[in-house]
Design an enzyme around this catalytic site. Structure first.
Site, mmCIF file in Angstrom:
data_model
loop_
_atom_site.group_PDB
_atom_site.id
_atom_site.type_symbol
_atom_site.label_atom_id
_atom_site.label_comp_id
_atom_site.label_asym_id
_atom_site.label_seq_id
_atom_site.Cartn_x
_atom_site.Cartn_y
_atom_site.Cartn_z
ATOM 1 N N ASP A 1 0.814 -1.200 0.000
ATOM 2 C CA ASP A 1 0.000 0.000 0.000
ATOM 3 C C ASP A 1 0.853 1.257 0.000
ATOM 4 O O ASP A 1 2.066 1.219 0.223
ATOM 5 C CB ASP A 1 -0.919 0.011 1.215
ATOM 6 C CG ASP A 1 -2.158 -0.862 1.027
ATOM 7 O OD1 ASP A 1 -2.378 -1.345 -0.092
ATOM 8 O OD2 ASP A 1 -2.899 -1.048 2.008
ATOM 9 N N LYS B 1 -3.981 2.898 -2.209
ATOM 10 C CA LYS B 1 -5.300 3.518 -2.268
ATOM 11 C C LYS B 1 -5.257 4.728 -1.349
ATOM 12 O O LYS B 1 -5.085 4.590 -0.152
ATOM 13 C CB LYS B 1 -6.394 2.548 -1.824
ATOM 14 C CG LYS B 1 -6.519 1.320 -2.700
ATOM 15 C CD LYS B 1 -7.561 0.354 -2.170
ATOM 16 C CE LYS B 1 -8.967 0.884 -2.318
ATOM 17 N NZ LYS B 1 -9.360 1.070 -3.726
ATOM 18 N N MET C 1 -8.605 8.446 9.412
ATOM 19 C CA MET C 1 -9.060 9.057 8.151
ATOM 20 C C MET C 1 -10.141 10.110 8.378
ATOM 21 O O MET C 1 -11.131 10.171 7.649
ATOM 22 C CB MET C 1 -9.579 7.962 7.205
ATOM 23 C CG MET C 1 -8.521 6.938 6.819
ATOM 24 S SD MET C 1 -9.173 5.535 5.875
ATOM 25 C CE MET C 1 -10.008 4.600 7.171
#
Length: 271
Positions: A45, A67, A182
């Site tokens: 990632d 991502k 996030m």
């Protein structure tokens, strides 16, 4: 030299789902380090840094599958299909994620797909940023006399907005400490929901960016001012948000800011 022959052997045709931790390579588990030394392909990632990838064995293929919210990213279906295809080709496939693969890392989705495709897999947990990142920021997730519970949640739903399928009132009342992944881009909406649910606008907040890395930065605010502070201080993702009275302990527990000097830095970073 310690003998590590008790660690599992990475067999061809297997996929190992592994967590690389929040960034500092010293937080890698022995199992993940061993996997990096054995893998034929490492599908990693965006949050897996170069210092971690230095442990990949010579000749192994590095395959970026990052991502990142708001940026061009690999499709999850394509990543899963790649894992299955590589395993069926007899490769030892390491799926390497930042933090822990089962903590907001879609590791469960990938494991289900592997299971349904008949691909053998192993899960190697990692140090999640909600624990390790807070520790590096000088904020304990729990502290006797302050909180006996902590809630982990995401501030970024599948549609890119704060998740509306959560009972924000229950979250506001449910635990003295909230740790949000996030959530930087949606702090205003999150704060509004939490205050409406009963949290104090004056409650302390810490935002930890690049947790455990040399570029780590911690910004403090209150729940009412956090969104404005994030904007004023140009705080960027990746970041962890922690809300609760434990944030006040940073004044004494900020060990990175108080004690980590040039002498404690890695040899490669010393002047």
């Amino acid at each position: 030299m310690a003998d590590f022959d008790f660690l599992p052997v990475f067999q061809p045709g297997w996929v190992w789902l592994a967590g690389a931790g929040p960034g500092d390579p010293s937080l890698l588990t022995l199992g993940v380090h061993s996997a990096l030394q054995q893998a034929d392909v490492v599908v990693h990632d965006a949050l897996v840094g170069g210092d971690v990838l230095r442990f990949v064995r010579p000749g192994a293929l590095l395959d970026y599958a990052g991502k990142r919210g708001g940026r061009p990213s690999c499709r999850q279906d394509d990543i899963t299909a790649k894992l299955i295809s590589l395993a069926r080709a007899g490769k030892r496939v390491l799926r390497l994620k930042g933090g822990d693969p089962f903590m907001f890392g879609r590791g469960g989705e990938e494991a289900l797909a592997l299971s349904r495709a008949g691909i053998p897999f192993r899960v190697l947990p990692g140090v999640t940023a909600g624990i390790g990142g807070l520790a590096y920021g000088g904020v304990p997730a729990t502290h006797r006399g302050i909180n006996a519970a902590v809630t982990f949640l995401t501030g970024h739903g599948a549609d890119g907005a704060p998740p509306d399928d959560l009972d924000w009132g229950a979250i506001a009342r449910g635990a003295p400490v909230l740790v949000i992944y996030m959530g930087v881009h949606h702090m205003a909406g999150i704060a509004e929901r939490l205050i409406a649910g009963g949290r104090s606008p004056a409650e302390p907040v810490a935002v930890i960016t690049d947790a455990s890395l040399p570029s780590q930065r911690v910004v403090e605010a209150t729940l009412a001012t956090a969104a404005a502070t994030i904007a004023t201080e140009a705080v960027r993702a990746p970041a962890m948000i922690v809300i609760g009275e434990v944030v006040r302990l940073r004044a004494e527990l900020d060990w990175v800011g108080r004690f980590v000097t040039q002498a404690e830095q890695p040899l490669a970073q010393r002047a």
